[in-house]
Design a protein around this motif. Structure first.
Motif, short mmCIF file in Angstrom:
data_model
loop_
_atom_site.label_atom_id
_atom_site.label_comp_id
_atom_site.label_asym_id
_atom_site.label_seq_id
_atom_site.Cartn_x
_atom_site.Cartn_y
_atom_site.Cartn_z
N THR A 9 0.83 -1.20 0.00
CA THR A 9 0.00 0.00 0.00
C THR A 9 0.87 1.25 0.00
N PRO A 10 1.00 1.95 -1.13
CA PRO A 10 1.80 3.16 -1.16
C PRO A 10 1.21 4.23 -0.23
N ALA A 44 7.12 -2.22 4.81
CA ALA A 44 7.39 -2.39 3.38
C ALA A 44 8.66 -3.18 3.13
N GLY A 45 9.32 -3.64 4.19
CA GLY A 45 10.50 -4.46 4.03
C GLY A 45 11.82 -3.76 4.26
N PHE A 46 11.81 -2.48 4.57
CA PHE A 46 13.06 -1.77 4.85
C PHE A 46 13.65 -2.23 6.18
N MET A 47 14.95 -2.39 6.22
CA MET A 47 15.67 -2.57 7.48
C MET A 47 15.99 -1.18 8.01
N VAL A 48 15.52 -0.88 9.21
CA VAL A 48 15.62 0.47 9.74
C VAL A 48 16.53 0.49 10.97
N SER A 49 17.49 1.41 10.94
CA SER A 49 18.36 1.65 12.10
C SER A 49 18.21 3.11 12.51
N ARG A 50 18.32 3.36 13.81
CA ARG A 50 18.19 4.74 14.31
C ARG A 50 19.34 5.07 15.26
N ALA A 130 5.78 -1.66 -4.30
CA ALA A 130 4.50 -2.36 -4.39
C ALA A 130 4.26 -2.87 -5.81
N ASP A 131 4.58 -2.05 -6.80
CA ASP A 131 4.38 -2.46 -8.19
C ASP A 131 5.32 -3.60 -8.58
N ARG A 132 6.51 -3.61 -7.99
CA ARG A 132 7.46 -4.69 -8.27
C ARG A 132 7.10 -5.96 -7.52
N GLY A 133 6.38 -5.78 -6.41
CA GLY A 133 6.08 -6.93 -5.58
C GLY A 133 7.25 -7.39 -4.74
#
Length: 393
Positions: A9-10, A44-50, A130-133
């Motif tokens: 979902t964008p 959305a699958g991002f690996m997030v670091s803070r 999302a379009d790439r899946g």
């Protein structure tokens, strides 16, 4: 707050910007802005670091690095969620941190500089994924700091170093600063002038104003030095850069008395310089003229501040052409390739990969009633999306 999109979902850039504005992230406060971005990117699958960076004498700053995919090409989008103070909220037509969407605009501090650019890129990246899946045929990363509007010590500089030590190698970068003077599509920044700040201090002798022969007044002496370094233009500009300029920004005399000649006086200056100069050649130019004016009569000190940046120009035709074509396809305008304006965190990124800047129209940045047109947010998202399609295509 808008619903958090999942991997399919964008995000809506206007709604995401509204939510980011409602995070009061005045430098160096995180204000919830990075937490919001993590809540949008992680599903959305991002690996997030803070990572939080520290240095003595400066506030701690929390930053964000989010990445998805692997290998080359590795595109990094850079920006900042910190904002300048809003001033008196009563002067705003909409609350500076209300994030109101009204009359075709998203209103609030940071709408243009530069939460709007972040919202548009996140929306474009989520739509692309999302379009790439799934992940891109390469790597997309976001490098977001909370220290761009502040001292810029615990932000992008250290975040770049942290990313490099964690094995990330970037092929190209876009900084989402507001680059357009009047209309979206006016300009892409492909370089910046350098910036050098300094202080000239003249040492006199304190004394009573009724007995000036027993004192040395540093103020007239300082004005003599100022006149000398402002008597001539630094240059007339170069092929890709505006002329360099030296501006005095403050005069300081630590003296509240009316009958005392002060012991010293100082003047602060900033130089914005093009590719005809370096920090070293400017220091030599200043010293030569100050020595000439001072002779053997004026005792002075020239102090250059830390954090100076050299000018730079990006030469990557692939990066510039891809973004230029995306801008023209969406707006119908072929953007000027500009090096005007102040500095940005692109001055740090240039040491790691080719970098350009493109974002919203900057007319209201740092002003009361800062706002971004919803139409521009949608168009900017479309530009970033076309660029992603081309870059990874």
């Amino acid at each position: 707050m808008p619903p958090v999109p999942d991997a399919a979902t964008p995000a809506d850039p206007a709604q995401l910007l509204s939510a980011l504005i409602r995070c009061p992230s005045v430098t160096p406060a995180e204000g919830g802005a990075l937490a919001l971005l993590e809540s949008v990117l992680a599903p959305a699958g991002f690996m997030v670091s803070r990572p939080v960076f520290r240095e003595a004498g400066t506030p701690d700053v929390e930053n964000l690095f989010a990445t998805i995919g692997s290998g080359a090409p590795h595109l990094v989008f850079a920006g900042h969620t910190d904002v300048v103070p809003p001033g008196d909220p009563a002067r705003w037509s909409h609350g500076p941190f209300a994030g109101d969407i009204a009359d075709g605009f998203v209103h609030g501090r940071g709408a243009v500089d530069m939460k709007g650019g972040i919202a548009a890129f996140v929306a474009a990246a989520l739509g692309y994924l999302a379009d790439r899946g799934g992940a891109p045929s390469g790597t997309i990363s976001l490098l977001i700091t909370g220290d761009e509007e502040g001292p810029s010590v615990n932000g992008t500089v250290k975040l770049l170093d942290w990313a490099a030590k964690n094995g990330h190698r970037f092929d190209a970068a876009i900084v989402g600063e507001p680059t357009n003077p009047k209309r979206l599509g006016d300009a892409i920044k492909v370089g910046r002038r350098g910036s050098l700040s300094g202080r000239i201090t003249v040492f006199g002798r304190q004394g009573h104003v009724a007995y000036p022969h027993l004192a040395i007044n540093p103020i007239p002496q300082l004005t003599k030095l100022i006149r000398r370094v402002t008597a001539e233009a630094l240059d007339e500009g170069s092929e890709r850069f505006d002329p360099s300029n030296l501006e005095f920004v403050g005069l300081d005399v630590d003296n509240t008395a009316w009958n005392v000649i002060p012991a010293e006086a100082s003047a602060r200056f900033n130089i914005r310089f093009n590719d005809q100069w370096t920090v070293a050649t400017l220091e030599a130019w200043l010293a030569a003229r100050l020595d000439e004016a001072a002779g053997n009569e004026i005792a002075y000190e020239l102090e250059l501040m830390e954090g100076a940046s050299e000018s730079f120009l990006t030469h990557s035709a692939e990066l510039i052409d891809s973004l230029t074509n995306a801008v023209e396809a969406v707006t119908g305008r072929r953007p000027e390739l500009s090096t005007s304006g102040g500095t940005s965190d692109a001055r740090f990124i240039k040491d790691y990969c080719p970098v350009v800047e493109f974002g919203l129209v900057g007319e209201t940045m740092h002003q009361v009633d800062e706002r971004a047109a919803v139409e521009d947010l949608v168009a900017l998202t479309a530009i970033y999306r076309r660029f992603l399609d081309d870059w990874f295509g």
